[in-house]
Design a protein around this motif. Structure first.
Motif, PDB file in Angstrom:
ATOM      1  N   SER A 142       0.828  -1.207   0.000  1.00  0.00           N
ATOM      2  CA  SER A 142       0.000   0.000   0.000  1.00  0.00           C
ATOM      3  C   SER A 142       0.863   1.258   0.000  1.00  0.00           C
ATOM      4  O   SER A 142       0.573   2.223  -0.712  1.00  0.00           O
ATOM      5  N   LYS A 256      -8.500  -3.887   1.705  1.00  0.00           N
ATOM      6  CA  LYS A 256      -9.070  -3.094   2.794  1.00  0.00           C
ATOM      7  C   LYS A 256      -8.293  -1.797   2.998  1.00  0.00           C
ATOM      8  O   LYS A 256      -8.882  -0.715   3.180  1.00  0.00           O
ATOM      9  N   GLN A 257      -6.958  -1.887   2.949  1.00  0.00           N
ATOM     10  CA  GLN A 257      -6.118  -0.705   3.143  1.00  0.00           C
ATOM     11  C   GLN A 257      -6.270   0.277   1.986  1.00  0.00           C
ATOM     12  O   GLN A 257      -6.373   1.496   2.201  1.00  0.00           O
ATOM     13  N   ARG A 260      -9.502   2.121   2.058  1.00  0.00           N
ATOM     14  CA  ARG A 260      -9.493   3.110   3.138  1.00  0.00           C
ATOM     15  C   ARG A 260      -8.875   4.432   2.692  1.00  0.00           C
ATOM     16  O   ARG A 260      -9.277   5.507   3.166  1.00  0.00           O
TER      17      ARG A 260
END
Length: 463
Positions: A142, A256-257, A260
């Motif tokens: 990420s 998910k990261q 976000r």
């Protein structure tokens, strides 16, 4: 050139439960640092192979069994590290060890449900560390996708500083420039601290001349990194969309990261039931059921136009082939996850770009903790440890303690080792790229970059 640091301090008694990839990597690193190591695994063949390769003790058995731990010398053990393939077994090993001794215990835990409760488990079970290779890999990927011109991004000083690795493109303004000539480009507290060229690694001084193709590592305050990259003409905007190939634990954590931080995510997974689970867990992501190695499906998923592609199939060879395919049909930023580090030279020649090794992330974190225990009997002396360029360079973040011989003296007066840089100092939340007149104060975070391996205390920087 790597410089082995022979440390006079007495090593620790360490028990490692689990002889998989991470266990083997830990044995390799820690056996070189003067520790007494005992390995435990149910697989007699794995135990035999490792004891043949390294000067360590081997026990065949269940690491959560008290009699097995007794045989391993648990009462004299300083640290127990549980890195089997089972989260439950790892936690149980730690619980049993803590019931009978005061040794430090470390568990590898990968399941998302357990990871959400990591702080609770660590506190209630008395663990020194819980480490999740899938989550750490996802965070590393990420960070790279948020700065796609980088090959790697590592935070230091609790996120206030970071080390960025990037390759100098052809025609870039850094090409054929000496470091001392780069006053304008390096303005804003940036220090170039390591360069790899043609298989050789350099800790450069002001006379060093950069070339296109060099892989450069620099350290800067977090907000200064993008300014420097923009100044030299590199892209600094995070990707807008990403295609993840494989719905593994790492794929879940990464999606998910990215969601976000506002990145659109498309994920391909071959197992239909797992796709349905992911759709529930990641409602804002587009989940596709199919074979991620199918060129037609990849085209339909938009591989030719997407901002980033991350192959996470679980098979290194497939991940590498998907990376090469993506490079042939797309301009997407690609990050390749590789579990086994068996042929690093061959992987380097493939020029895959950004490569993440989960095993290395776990090993570095655990070795940092072990060195802290070696140096200061349990105090948190080392915050972060990063191995660079096939382990030939180490970046180590120390916490300076009262009474250290390096504290309170201008850096120019310290007789430091060759091939070593004091790259960054974090003082009361302020990041400083130090000069000769600056001094380290008690409580400062100090980042050292060096080709010497095995430093476990800040005083080890002295010649």
């Amino acid at each position: 050139m790597e410089h082995k640091f022979t440390h006079p301090k007495k090593g620790l008694n360490i028990v490692i439960v689990g002889c998989g990839k991470v266990g083997l990597s830990l044995v390799d690193k820690l056996s070189k640092e003067n520790h007494d190591i005992t390995i435990i695994d149910r697989d007699a063949g794995k135990v035999q192979d490792i004891t043949n390769l390294f000067d360590v003790n081997g026990i065949v058995g269940n690491g959560a069994n008290f009699s097995t731990l007794q045989e391993a010398g648990i009462y004299d053990t300083d640290i127990l590290i549980a890195v089997t393939n089972s989260d439950e077994l790892n936690l149980l090993c730690c619980i049993v060890a803590k019931r009978v001794t005061d040794c430090a215990v470390i568990a590898r835990v990968r399941t998302p449900e357990y990871s959400q409760d990591a702080a609770y488990l660590k506190s209630k079970l008395g663990l020194a560390m819980i480490i999740n290779p899938d989550l750490e890999s996802a965070l590393e990927i990420s960070r790279i996708l948020c700065l796609p011109s980088a090959v790697g991004v590592t935070p230091f000083a609790r996120g206030l500083a970071e080390m960025i690795r990037f390759r100098i493109p052809e025609g870039n303004r850094l090409d054929d420039r000496r470091l001392r000539e780069l006053g304008q480009e390096l303005a804003g507290a940036v220090l170039i601290c390591a360069v790899e060229r043609g298989g050789e690694v350099y800790i450069p001084d002001g006379s060093f001349r950069l070339q296109a193709g060099d892989v450069v590592s620099f350290i800067a305050p977090t907000r200064g990194s993008k300014q420097f990259l923009r100044r030299i003409g590199l892209e600094t905007h995070q990707v807008r969309d990403a295609l993840i190939i494989g719905g593994s634990k790492t794929g879940y954590y990464l999606a998910k990261q990215l969601l976000r931080v506002g990145v659109n995510v498309e994920l391909i997974e071959s197992d239909r039931q797992h796709c349905e689970e992911l759709s529930t867990q990641l409602p804002k992501a587009v989940i596709l059921n199919g074979d991620g190695t199918d060129a037609d499906l990849l085209r339909e998923a938009g591989i030719e136009h997407v901002g980033a592609v991350v192959p996470l199939t679980g098979i290194d060879e497939e991940n590498i082939m998907l990376t090469l395919h993506t490079q042939a049909v797309s301009r997407a930023k690609v990050v390749t996850k590789i579990n086994r580090i068996m042929f690093p030279e061959a992987i380097d020649r493939l020029n895959l770009g950004s490569v993440v090794y989960p095993k290395a992330l776990v090993t570095d974190a655990i070795v940092a903790y072990v060195r802290s225990r070696t140096a200061s009997k349990g105090s948190s002396n080392i915050e972060t440890l990063l191995h660079l360029f096939d382990n030939r360079v180490e970046a180590i973040e120390f916490i300076a303690s009262e009474g250290s011989p390096v504290v309170g003296r201008p850096l120019r007066e310290l007789p430091t080792r060759d091939h070593l840089l004091v790259a960054c100092i974090s003082h009361k939340g302020s990041i400083l790229i130090p000069g000769g007149d600056d001094a380290i104060q008690p409580g400062d975070s100090v980042i050292i970059v060096t080709t010497h391996t095995g430093l476990s205390d800040l005083s080890d920087i002295l010649a």
